[in-house]
Write a protein that holds these residues in place. Structure first.
Motif, PDB file in Angstrom:
ATOM      1  N   TYR A 190       0.803  -1.221   0.000  1.00 58.16           N
ATOM      2  CA  TYR A 190       0.000   0.000   0.000  1.00 58.16           C
ATOM      3  C   TYR A 190       0.840   1.277   0.000  1.00 58.16           C
ATOM      4  O   TYR A 190       0.393   2.317  -0.504  1.00 58.16           O
ATOM      5  CB  TYR A 190      -0.929   0.025   1.209  1.00 58.16           C
ATOM      6  CG  TYR A 190      -1.893  -1.141   1.267  1.00 58.16           C
ATOM      7  CD1 TYR A 190      -2.494  -1.641   0.115  1.00 58.16           C
ATOM      8  CD2 TYR A 190      -2.205  -1.753   2.485  1.00 58.16           C
ATOM      9  CE1 TYR A 190      -3.370  -2.711   0.167  1.00 58.16           C
ATOM     10  CE2 TYR A 190      -3.089  -2.822   2.541  1.00 58.16           C
ATOM     11  CZ  TYR A 190      -3.666  -3.304   1.382  1.00 58.16           C
ATOM     12  OH  TYR A 190      -4.537  -4.372   1.442  1.00 58.16           O
ATOM     13  N   SER A 207      -9.326   6.569  15.179  1.00 57.72           N
ATOM     14  CA  SER A 207     -10.514   5.809  15.580  1.00 57.72           C
ATOM     15  C   SER A 207     -10.367   5.281  17.004  1.00 57.72           C
ATOM     16  O   SER A 207      -9.281   5.316  17.603  1.00 57.72           O
ATOM     17  CB  SER A 207     -10.718   4.632  14.621  1.00 57.72           C
ATOM     18  OG  SER A 207      -9.685   3.661  14.812  1.00 57.72           O
ATOM     19  N   THR A 267     -10.097  -2.863  11.496  1.00 57.66           N
ATOM     20  CA  THR A 267      -9.854  -1.705  10.624  1.00 57.66           C
ATOM     21  C   THR A 267      -9.934  -2.053   9.138  1.00 57.66           C
ATOM     22  O   THR A 267     -10.083  -1.158   8.300  1.00 57.66           O
ATOM     23  CB  THR A 267      -8.461  -1.109  10.919  1.00 57.66           C
ATOM     24  OG1 THR A 267      -7.458  -2.137  10.774  1.00 57.66           O
ATOM     25  CG2 THR A 267      -8.408  -0.564  12.341  1.00 57.66           C
ATOM     26  N   LEU A 291      -9.954  -0.163   3.191  1.00 61.55           N
ATOM     27  CA  LEU A 291      -9.494   1.232   3.143  1.00 61.55           C
ATOM     28  C   LEU A 291      -8.678   1.486   1.881  1.00 61.55           C
ATOM     29  O   LEU A 291      -8.726   2.580   1.305  1.00 61.55           O
ATOM     30  CB  LEU A 291      -8.646   1.548   4.380  1.00 61.55           C
ATOM     31  CG  LEU A 291      -9.362   1.503   5.736  1.00 61.55           C
ATOM     32  CD1 LEU A 291      -8.367   1.712   6.876  1.00 61.55           C
ATOM     33  CD2 LEU A 291     -10.465   2.561   5.800  1.00 61.55           C
ATOM     34  N   LYS A 314      -9.125   0.410  -0.983  1.00 66.10           N
ATOM     35  CA  LYS A 314      -9.990   0.553  -2.153  1.00 66.10           C
ATOM     36  C   LYS A 314     -10.801   1.841  -2.121  1.00 66.10           C
ATOM     37  O   LYS A 314     -11.462   2.194  -3.093  1.00 66.10           O
ATOM     38  CB  LYS A 314     -10.944  -0.634  -2.248  1.00 66.10           C
ATOM     39  CG  LYS A 314     -10.244  -1.971  -2.499  1.00 66.10           C
ATOM     40  CD  LYS A 314     -11.253  -3.107  -2.530  1.00 66.10           C
ATOM     41  CE  LYS A 314     -10.569  -4.453  -2.753  1.00 66.10           C
ATOM     42  NZ  LYS A 314     -11.545  -5.572  -2.749  1.00 66.10           N
ATOM     43  N   GLY A 315     -10.767   2.525  -0.936  1.00 60.74           N
ATOM     44  CA  GLY A 315     -11.605   3.713  -0.783  1.00 60.74           C
ATOM     45  C   GLY A 315     -11.154   4.846  -1.675  1.00 60.74           C
ATOM     46  O   GLY A 315      -9.957   5.081  -1.872  1.00 60.74           O
ATOM     47  N   GLU A 359     -12.075   8.078  -1.127  1.00 62.28           N
ATOM     48  CA  GLU A 359     -11.954   9.319  -0.378  1.00 62.28           C
ATOM     49  C   GLU A 359     -10.552   9.476   0.197  1.00 62.28           C
ATOM     50  O   GLU A 359      -9.891   8.509   0.562  1.00 62.28           O
ATOM     51  CB  GLU A 359     -12.974   9.343   0.761  1.00 62.28           C
ATOM     52  CG  GLU A 359     -14.414   9.264   0.269  1.00 62.28           C
ATOM     53  CD  GLU A 359     -15.393   9.225   1.427  1.00 62.28           C
ATOM     54  OE1 GLU A 359     -14.931   9.399   2.572  1.00 62.28           O
ATOM     55  OE2 GLU A 359     -16.578   9.020   1.187  1.00 62.28           O
ATOM     56  N   ASP A 404      -9.811   7.935   3.629  1.00 61.83           N
ATOM     57  CA  ASP A 404      -9.467   6.522   3.727  1.00 61.83           C
ATOM     58  C   ASP A 404      -7.971   6.309   3.573  1.00 61.83           C
ATOM     59  O   ASP A 404      -7.385   5.421   4.196  1.00 61.83           O
ATOM     60  CB  ASP A 404     -10.220   5.722   2.659  1.00 61.83           C
ATOM     61  CG  ASP A 404     -11.679   5.498   3.031  1.00 61.83           C
ATOM     62  OD1 ASP A 404     -12.023   5.786   4.194  1.00 61.83           O
ATOM     63  OD2 ASP A 404     -12.446   5.025   2.177  1.00 61.83           O
ATOM     64  N   LYS A 437      -6.457   7.125   6.874  1.00 57.79           N
ATOM     65  CA  LYS A 437      -6.782   6.059   7.826  1.00 57.79           C
ATOM     66  C   LYS A 437      -5.903   4.841   7.584  1.00 57.79           C
ATOM     67  O   LYS A 437      -5.452   4.188   8.531  1.00 57.79           O
ATOM     68  CB  LYS A 437      -8.264   5.671   7.688  1.00 57.79           C
ATOM     69  CG  LYS A 437      -9.239   6.698   8.220  1.00 57.79           C
ATOM     70  CD  LYS A 437     -10.682   6.233   8.006  1.00 57.79           C
ATOM     71  CE  LYS A 437     -11.679   7.288   8.470  1.00 57.79           C
ATOM     72  NZ  LYS A 437     -13.074   6.849   8.197  1.00 57.79           N
ATOM     73  N   LEU A 438      -5.664   4.529   6.309  1.00 62.13           N
ATOM     74  CA  LEU A 438      -4.822   3.381   5.974  1.00 62.13           C
ATOM     75  C   LEU A 438      -3.396   3.597   6.469  1.00 62.13           C
ATOM     76  O   LEU A 438      -2.773   2.673   7.007  1.00 62.13           O
ATOM     77  CB  LEU A 438      -4.829   3.153   4.464  1.00 62.13           C
ATOM     78  CG  LEU A 438      -4.019   1.940   3.967  1.00 62.13           C
ATOM     79  CD1 LEU A 438      -4.542   0.639   4.585  1.00 62.13           C
ATOM     80  CD2 LEU A 438      -4.049   1.863   2.445  1.00 62.13           C
TER      81      LEU A 438
END
Length: 676
Positions: free
Chosen positions: A371, A383, A430, A435, A437-438, A440, A443, A446-447
């Motif tokens: 990633y 989170s 999580t 995430l 694939k998001g 936004e 995401d 967050k990843l």
């Protein structure tokens, strides 16, 4: 945080008595000591870790004579095996002392002379009983049945010879006062209570020289005598610090020892004879003697005659040293006896090392590479999952340190593995693959946060597990792209967020492979293939005993009886069985029943009330080991008086046909739960 103002720590194992074959019992005590030593170094202490070999005595001389070689030749070959085993196990001892070394002999003779000059050693004649395998004197009153050693069960010899005696009784009151003022000196508590009762029964003066053989250190003022092997051997803890050398800085820095870690069968020598010797010599007494339990195999104590003495070398060669170290420390609560079974060993290696820890590292590094091109970016908690993981990490370090400082290695490992489990669960919570694939931007951040949290958790885990698995821990560190693991301290992982942004992971091979059942190797039993083992047994057989060392712990003269499983009993009606009220009950308190060798008195929480139960399992469990356990309890059995105590109900247990018994421990259910 530990107080490291006095940054020195001296830990010792017993110096092992050479026996013809190494076995897994040798590895247990030394692995414990090594783990504690490694932990103390991570905390910041200057550690001195000593092990070695105790090479004198009648047993060794007889074994060597049977082979037609000198005692030194005999012991040197075996000692080389010990040192190779410690190397294979990654034991980090700072010194290895042999009682045949000149540095040791000089100190023994000096201290023997000092006690003699003080009037605490005198010449007389010894007539009584002697256990050659244990090198122990016994009075008639303390012998076992049929003139056997009360410790090991082997036959004893009646001997009569001129000896020098040490005035043990002179110091009995001083010893009792010391124990009262230092209640933690002997651990666990059950061992301390045994030693107190032993001393209160009366201490007889101890024969501290022999004339019936000559393999030992000569008494300096009477060379026809050799120093008794236990007076000789115990001094190693001091002689290894070079107290008589011009540079005696080691002795000044590290004595008294912080802990002598020994098997429970030699606690008496270390906690009674040794402190009294030091009182006579006006030297400081060690801070603690910890008597660990025995390691049994498939529920039976290791014995040559039973053929269940497990050789650790094939296990290490097949599964790795980390696997054996982890199993011994995670499976056994320090102070209790522990059971080794090969299927359970392999299962623990697979589940805890390969699955829980190894797979966590593999997944984390692979996802960071996939990633983020292998680069870790420091990100704050966002989170509740993030915050929970970070908070648990800091709590885990605190709890781990407290347990390690208390020598509760089993709980320390459980604490770390609970955090490893929580980190694995964090991945599922999580869902980084979602995430990734998001679309936004949120995401993506967050990843990055998730990847950072996983890597940071592993950074902390690497430092915590290093004392137990020193081969795999640095590999975790390296795959995270970090350097300087040898210098990392516990202080470096107390707070979350120490992993620097921009760190690049380095993917490597899985640190722990999985093993299939078909790949399991048999843990070899002691055999008579080696000629030196045959000769050693032959030499010792002159006394009707085998040449087992202090870690054999068993009556080697016992014969293995064939065990037949009894047939299943006749059927009973379901309605009759349904009358039994089986419940989960929690042990609130447990104590030995006075004047009984077998009975324990329990107070149980059965959910609706408390019950008193008397159970005949004292030979299998210490009272303190039962407190907190959740057992299966037969609640509606008619009460019965045992030793004057009203016993209401029965605790269920299972036993095999080799005199091994286990009480079931139910962890997840509350007291009063029905057993169906």
């Amino acid at each position: 945080m530990s107080d490291t103002t006095n940054k020195r720590f001296y830990i010792t194992t017993p110096i092992y008595y050479p026996s013809a074959k190494l076995h897994i019992g040798h590895t247990y005590c030394t692995t414990i000591a090594d783990t504690v030593a490694r932990f103390k170094r991570r905390v910041g202490y200057d550690v001195r870790f000593l092990t070695g070999s105790d090479e004198h005595g009648q047993k060794i001389q007889r074994a060597a004579e049977a082979l037609g070689i000198t005692p030194l030749e005999y012991t040197t070959k075996i000692v080389n095996g010990f040192q190779e085993l410690w190397k294979a196990l990654n034991i980090s001892n700072d010194d290895f002392i042999r009682t045949t070394e000149k540095r040791h002999e000089k100190v023994v003779q000096y201290l023997f002379q000092k006690a003699y000059d003080k009037g605490d050693i005198y010449k007389s004649k010894y007539k009584g009983w002697y256990c050659t395998p244990d090198e122990t004197f016994w009075t008639e009153q303390k012998l076992g049945p049929n003139h056997t050693c009360p410790d090991c069960g082997r036959p004893v010899e009646e001997v009569e010879e001129e000896s020098y005696f040490f005035r043990m009784g002179k110091y009995a009151d001083q010893w009792l006062k010391f124990i009262e003022e230092n209640p933690d000196f002997i651990q666990p508590e059950a061992r301390r209570n045994e030693m107190i009762q032993f001393v209160k029964q009366g201490l007889e003066d101890l024969a501290v020289s022999r004339t019936s053989f000559d393999w030992g250190i000569k008494v300096p003022f009477d060379p026809k005598h050799v120093v008794y092997v236990w007076f000789d051997a115990l001094v190693n803890y001091i002689s290894a610090l070079n107290p008589l050398e011009e540079d005696d800085s080691l002795f000044k820095k590290f004595w008294p020892a912080d802990i002598h870690l020994v098997g429970k069968e030699i606690v008496r020598f270390h906690s009674i004879i040794w402190p009294i010797m030091l009182m006579s010599l006006e030297l400081p007494i060690p801070k603690k003697v910890f008597g660990h339990g025995w390691l049994v195999v498939d529920g039976t104590k290791m014995s040559k005659s039973l053929g269940n003495v497990v050789d650790p070398i094939p296990l290490i060669n097949m599964y790795g040293s980390d696997a054996l170290r982890y199993y011994l420390l995670s499976e056994i609560h320090l102070g209790n006896d522990g059971n080794f079974t090969l299927p359970n060993f392999v299962q623990r290696v697979n589940s805890d090392l390969a699955n829980d820890l190894g797979n966590l590292l593999n997944r984390t590094v692979a996802m960071i590479e996939k990633y983020h091109g292998g680069v870790i970016t420091a990100m704050p908690s966002v989170s509740e999952f993030d915050k929970d993981l970070a908070a648990m990490a800091e709590t885990t370090v605190k709890d781990y340190e407290n347990y390690m400082e208390a020598f509760d290695l089993n709980r320390a490992l459980k604490t770390v593995w609970a955090f490893i489990g929580r980190t694995n669960k964090y991945i599922d919570e999580t869902m980084p693959w979602v995430l990734a694939k998001g679309a936004e931007a949120g995401d993506a951040e967050k990843l990055q946060t998730v990847m950072y949290h996983l890597a940071e958790a592993l950074r902390i885990i690497a430092v915590l597990v290093d004392p137990v698995i020193p081969t795999g821990a640095p590999k975790i560190w390296e795959q995270l792209g970090l350097t300087g693991f040898a210098e990392a301290k516990l202080d470096d992982v107390r707070q979350w967020g120490g992993l620097a942004s921009g760190t690049k992971v380095v993917k490597g091979e899985p640190i722990y492979p999985r093993f299939e059942v078909t790949e399991m190797v048999e843990a070899p039993a002691e055999t008579a293939k080696a000629e030196d083992a045959k000769a050693a047994d032959k030499g010792a057989a002159k006394t009707g005993t085998e040449g087992a060392d202090e870690t054999d712990h068993v009556n080697d003269g016992a014969e293995a009886a064939e065990q037949e499983i009894p047939p299943i009993k006749e059927n009973v009606e379901y309605d009759d069985f349904a009358k039994l009220d089986l419940r989960v009950a929690k042990v609130i308190s447990c104590e030995k029943v006075k004047k009984s060798k077998k009975l324990l008195k329990f107070v149980l929480d059965v959910g609706v009330e408390e019950r008193t139960v008397v159970s005949g399992i004292s030979q299998y469990y210490e009272p303190e080991d039962m407190i907190g356990k959740k057992v299966i309890y037969l609640a509606n059995l008619a009460p019965k008086k045992l030793m004057g105590i009203e016993s209401y109900g029965m605790i269920l247990s299972a036993s095999d046909f080799a005199d091994h018994l286990e009480v079931t421990n139910i962890e997840s259910l509350i007291p009063g739960s029905l057993v169906k």
